[in-house]
Write a protein that holds these residues in place. Structure first.
Motif, PDB file in Angstrom:
ATOM      1  N   GLU A   1      -0.191-131.468  19.325  1.00  0.00           N
ATOM      2  CA  GLU A   1       0.817-130.819  20.169  1.00  0.00           C
ATOM      3  C   GLU A   1       1.026-129.372  19.733  1.00  0.00           C
ATOM      4  N   ILE A   2       1.025-129.144  18.425  1.00  0.00           N
ATOM      5  CA  ILE A   2       1.168-127.771  17.924  1.00  0.00           C
ATOM      6  C   ILE A   2      -0.001-126.911  18.397  1.00  0.00           C
ATOM      7  N   LEU A   3      -1.213-127.463  18.333  1.00  0.00           N
ATOM      8  CA  LEU A   3      -2.383-126.719  18.800  1.00  0.00           C
ATOM      9  C   LEU A   3      -2.283-126.408  20.295  1.00  0.00           C
ATOM     10  N   ASN A   4      -1.785-127.388  21.073  1.00  0.00           N
ATOM     11  CA  ASN A   4      -1.615-127.148  22.509  1.00  0.00           C
ATOM     12  C   ASN A   4      -0.559-126.081  22.762  1.00  0.00           C
ATOM     13  N   GLU A   5       0.528-126.127  22.007  1.00  0.00           N
ATOM     14  CA  GLU A   5       1.584-125.124  22.179  1.00  0.00           C
ATOM     15  C   GLU A   5       1.069-123.729  21.796  1.00  0.00           C
ATOM     16  N   MET A   6       0.246-123.666  20.751  1.00  0.00           N
ATOM     17  CA  MET A   6      -0.324-122.382  20.364  1.00  0.00           C
ATOM     18  C   MET A   6      -1.273-121.859  21.445  1.00  0.00           C
ATOM     19  N   ASN A   7      -1.967-122.782  22.095  1.00  0.00           N
ATOM     20  CA  ASN A   7      -2.836-122.378  23.196  1.00  0.00           C
ATOM     21  C   ASN A   7      -2.012-121.820  24.359  1.00  0.00           C
ATOM     22  N   ASP A   8      -0.877-122.490  24.642  1.00  0.00           N
ATOM     23  CA  ASP A   8       0.025-121.976  25.685  1.00  0.00           C
ATOM     24  C   ASP A   8       0.622-120.631  25.264  1.00  0.00           C
ATOM     25  N   TYR A   9       0.952-120.519  23.990  1.00  0.00           N
ATOM     26  CA  TYR A   9       1.491-119.258  23.473  1.00  0.00           C
ATOM     27  C   TYR A   9       0.474-118.130  23.663  1.00  0.00           C
ATOM     28  N   ALA A  10      -0.789-118.444  23.401  1.00  0.00           N
ATOM     29  CA  ALA A  10      -1.849-117.445  23.615  1.00  0.00           C
ATOM     30  C   ALA A  10      -1.920-117.044  25.079  1.00  0.00           C
TER      31      ALA A  10
ATOM     32  N   LYS B   1       9.734-129.542  18.064  1.00  0.00           N
ATOM     33  CA  LYS B   1       9.854-130.927  18.506  1.00  0.00           C
ATOM     34  C   LYS B   1       8.707-131.769  17.963  1.00  0.00           C
ATOM     35  N   ALA B   2       7.511-131.156  17.907  1.00  0.00           N
ATOM     36  CA  ALA B   2       6.362-131.890  17.357  1.00  0.00           C
ATOM     37  C   ALA B   2       6.621-132.290  15.905  1.00  0.00           C
TER      38      ALA B   2
ATOM     39  N   SER C   1       1.477-140.350  14.209  1.00  0.00           N
ATOM     40  CA  SER C   1       2.367-139.334  14.780  1.00  0.00           C
ATOM     41  C   SER C   1       2.121-137.960  14.166  1.00  0.00           C
ATOM     42  N   SER C   2       1.717-137.933  12.905  1.00  0.00           N
ATOM     43  CA  SER C   2       1.444-136.637  12.283  1.00  0.00           C
ATOM     44  C   SER C   2       0.234-135.961  12.920  1.00  0.00           C
ATOM     45  N   TYR C   3      -0.790-136.753  13.262  1.00  0.00           N
ATOM     46  CA  TYR C   3      -1.949-136.202  13.951  1.00  0.00           C
ATOM     47  C   TYR C   3      -1.598-135.782  15.371  1.00  0.00           C
TER      48      TYR C   3
ATOM     49  N   ILE D   1       7.566-136.657  14.272  1.00  0.00           N
ATOM     50  CA  ILE D   1       6.776-137.386  13.279  1.00  0.00           C
ATOM     51  C   ILE D   1       7.621-138.531  12.720  1.00  0.00           C
ATOM     52  N   ASN D   2       7.055-139.715  12.710  1.00  0.00           N
ATOM     53  CA  ASN D   2       7.732-140.912  12.218  1.00  0.00           C
ATOM     54  C   ASN D   2       6.858-141.539  11.147  1.00  0.00           C
ATOM     55  N   GLU D   3       7.250-141.339   9.917  1.00  0.00           N
ATOM     56  CA  GLU D   3       6.413-141.825   8.818  1.00  0.00           C
ATOM     57  C   GLU D   3       6.340-143.346   8.769  1.00  0.00           C
ATOM     58  N   LYS D   4       7.452-144.016   9.139  1.00  0.00           N
ATOM     59  CA  LYS D   4       7.449-145.479   9.147  1.00  0.00           C
ATOM     60  C   LYS D   4       6.497-146.008  10.220  1.00  0.00           C
ATOM     61  N   ASN D   5       6.548-145.397  11.371  1.00  0.00           N
ATOM     62  CA  ASN D   5       5.653-145.805  12.447  1.00  0.00           C
ATOM     63  C   ASN D   5       4.191-145.567  12.073  1.00  0.00           C
ATOM     64  N   ASP D   6       3.909-144.438  11.376  1.00  0.00           N
ATOM     65  CA  ASP D   6       2.540-144.180  10.923  1.00  0.00           C
ATOM     66  C   ASP D   6       2.067-145.267   9.967  1.00  0.00           C
ATOM     67  N   SER D   7       2.968-145.713   9.104  1.00  0.00           N
ATOM     68  CA  SER D   7       2.603-146.787   8.171  1.00  0.00           C
ATOM     69  C   SER D   7       2.275-148.070   8.925  1.00  0.00           C
ATOM     70  N   MET D   8       3.069-148.355   9.985  1.00  0.00           N
ATOM     71  CA  MET D   8       2.804-149.560  10.767  1.00  0.00           C
ATOM     72  C   MET D   8       1.471-149.442  11.520  1.00  0.00           C
ATOM     73  N   VAL D   9       1.161-148.240  11.972  1.00  0.00           N
ATOM     74  CA  VAL D   9      -0.111-148.032  12.666  1.00  0.00           C
ATOM     75  C   VAL D   9      -1.277-148.268  11.715  1.00  0.00           C
ATOM     76  N   VAL D  10      -1.154-147.772  10.493  1.00  0.00           N
ATOM     77  CA  VAL D  10      -2.212-147.990   9.497  1.00  0.00           C
ATOM     78  C   VAL D  10      -2.399-149.480   9.253  1.00  0.00           C
ATOM     79  N   ILE D  11      -1.260-150.209   9.174  1.00  0.00           N
ATOM     80  CA  ILE D  11      -1.357-151.654   8.967  1.00  0.00           C
ATOM     81  C   ILE D  11      -2.051-152.318  10.149  1.00  0.00           C
ATOM     82  N   GLU D  12      -1.632-151.934  11.359  1.00  0.00           N
ATOM     83  CA  GLU D  12      -2.189-152.548  12.556  1.00  0.00           C
ATOM     84  C   GLU D  12      -3.680-152.268  12.694  1.00  0.00           C
ATOM     85  N   GLN D  13      -4.088-151.069  12.330  1.00  0.00           N
ATOM     86  CA  GLN D  13      -5.489-150.703  12.490  1.00  0.00           C
ATOM     87  C   GLN D  13      -6.385-151.297  11.416  1.00  0.00           C
TER      88      GLN D  13
END
Length: 539
Positions: A75-84, A254-255, A68-70, A259-271
């Motif tokens: 999403e931040i990069l996309n929003e900055m592109n829209d801002y531009a 919103k981006a 989720s952090s990535y 971010i869900n740190e617990k979900n990121d941990s589960m993703v690392v485990i799953e991967q």
């Protein structure tokens, strides 16, 4: 108060003031233009920044991209592109609504001002010309009057001269009378020219010039109002995009909150979960009793642990933190990738095999659908030669059949590997119909074996599946309607006839093969050429 009354004698001041006003418009236009360049450069830099830190296509499949952090960073990069994009919009609107509009208006003002100044100059020249005529008549009157006085004095002197003859006296009197008459005419002309000049001067100072000055005043006031509008637009242009910019900033916020740190941990485990068991206790090898390693190893009742699973040397211990070699070779960086993913740990291998299996099933279903569409098209061509040549489809049908056979072989292979890896072996369902090289329709089971049933008529096999669907399934809800533009006989199996102007219910959209499934009010269903009708689908 107006310039024509209050500033009747300030022509130079009015000319200078109006010129200064036009120069201010030019200066403001230049200012806004430079502001748009700043906005465009800012937007370009923002876009380049977003592009620089955005992941490349080859990197979007990296494991970290599921975190989720990535994802929030993307999403931040996309929003900055829209801002531009909004900054570019500000520059574009300022250029169109301020710079271009004011520049065009400025040219009109310059032309209008030039016209008024030329009218003033023309009136001034006309008054000066009349004054020159007045001055000329005045000097002529002065000269002739003096000549008349001298002629009168000479005639009187001659008349008193005892030596002058009567003829000389008469001649002098006639000359004096003539001079007096000429002087009187010059006097009258001078009086007329004076009256004319006074009239023109009054017209000049009380009508012509005040009107021109008032027109210049109106021009200047219109310029000021236009400048005020340009100043307001300078602010409103940015205010107009502020809500969208606010949404971009809200998207960045919103981006961060997504971010869900617990979900990121589960993703690392799953991967990265390998599926290996933890190593068992190392048994004591009593060399004093002559116990060799072979007997010690063979005496283990539990699994031999990751040393055996990983293929490592049994004489070495299993370390969580491997020591890095000073010399790094490609073999140490990346293991050899195999088709059955045996280079991966068990859990990761099972997931990759399942994923590959689903991809093959989707691709197989796509080829089967294409094969069915080609079969229907060939049958229609055979029934209606004017619509096309059936032989033109032979190469496509043959290629599709080969692709289906290849994919089924890969499907069986990966199903076997999934079973070996402990997977469920569930795959996506697909229609098991194919066509041979001759366009004939073969019925096959999911494992690729050919059914004992045969279809002597290709057209019967092509539409057998659709006829079964019509008989067994409940009526499908209509998704819209269509109106026939041409007559269609519906002679082929699975098709339905229609007359021009007939309205039918649409139950299945065209899937790219050129046919649409329709139904009459009496319940009859079948396929018709999509190009023969006008569709009106419900949204």
């Amino acid at each position: 108060m107006d310039w024509g009354t209050e500033l009747w004698d300030q022509y130079d001041i009015i000319e200078k003031h109006t010129q200064s006003g036009l120069e201010l418009v030019e200066k403001y236009v230049k200012f806004v233009k430079e502001r748009t360049e700043i906005e465009q450069n800012y937007a370009k830099q923002l876009r380049n920044l977003s592009k620089k830190y955005n992941l490349k296509r080859s990197s979007k499949d990296e494991p970290e991209c599921r975190l989720s952090s990535y994802q929030s960073f993307l999403e931040i990069l996309n929003e900055m592109n829209d801002y531009a994009g909004q900054r570019e919009l500000i520059a574009e609107n300022m250029m169109m609504n301020i710079c271009i509009d004011l520049t065009k208006y400025l040219q009109e003002l310059k032309q209008e001002r030039k016209t008024y100044l030329m009218e003033a100059k023309k009136a001034q020249q006309s008054l000066e010309s009349t004054y020159k005529q007045l001055d000329g008549s005045k000097k002529r009157f002065e000269r002739e009057w003096r000549e008349a006085e001298r002629a009168a004095q000479y005639a009187e002197k001659t008349d008193q001269d005892i030596n002058a003859t009567k003829a000389d006296v008469e001649k002098a009197k006639q000359q004096a009378h003539l001079r007096a008459h000429v002087a009187e005419e010059c006097k009258n002309d001078y009086a007329a020219q004076l009256q004319k000049y006074n009239k023109e001067q009054s017209q000049f100072y009380f009508n012509d010039m005040p009107l021109i000055f008032n027109n210049l005043q109106d021009l200047d006031e219109r310029r000021v109002r236009k400048m005020a509008q340009g100043y307001i637009l300078f602010s409103d242009t940015e205010k107009h995009v502020m809500p969208i910019i606010g949404k971009c900033l809200e998207g960045i916020t919103k981006a961060g909150t997504n971010i869900n740190e617990k979900n990121d941990s589960m993703v690392v485990i799953e991967q990265n979960k390998s599926g290996f068991e933890r190593p068992g206790d190392v048994e004591f090898e009593d060399y004093s009793q002559g116990i060799n390693r072979a007997s010690s190893d063979s005496s283990l009742g539990t699994p031999k642990g990751p040393l055996d699973l990983l293929g490592k040397n049994k004489s070495k211990n299993f370390w969580l933190f491997s020591k890095r070699s000073k010399r790094i070779t490609p073999e140490r960086i990346m293991p050899t990738v195999t088709e059955d993913f045996s280079h991966l740990p068990p859990e990761q291998r099972r997931k990759r095999l399942q994923q590959k299996l689903e991809e093959i099933c989707k691709e197989l279903q796509k080829e089967v659908d294409q094969s069915e569409a080609l079969g229907k098209m060939k049958d229609v061509y055979e029934k209606n030669p004017q619509m096309g040549d059936p032989a033109s489809l032979a190469s496509q049908i043959s290629q599709t059949s080969q692709n289906i056979e290849r994919l089924r072989g890969e499907l069986n292979k990966y199903e076997t590997w999934v079973a070996e890896a402990g997977g469920r072996g569930e795959t996506l369902r697909y229609k098991p119909h194919t066509f041979n090289n001759n366009g004939a329709h073969d019925l096959q089971s999911p494992d690729g074996a050919q059914s004992d049933e045969s279809t002597p008529d290709p057209s019967q096999a092509i539409y057998a599946e659709f006829d079964d669907d019509f008989e067994d399934d409940e009526l499908t809800a209509a998704i819209g309607n269509c109106t026939a533009m041409y007559n269609f006989p519906g002679a082929s199996e699975g098709t339905i006839s229609m007359s021009e102007g007939e309205v039918l219910a649409v139950v299945e959209e065209d899937k790219g093969d050129g046919w649409t499934r329709v139904r009459r009010n009496n319940g009859d269903e079948g396929y018709i050429p999509t190009s023969y009708v006008t569709l009106s689908l419900s949204k």
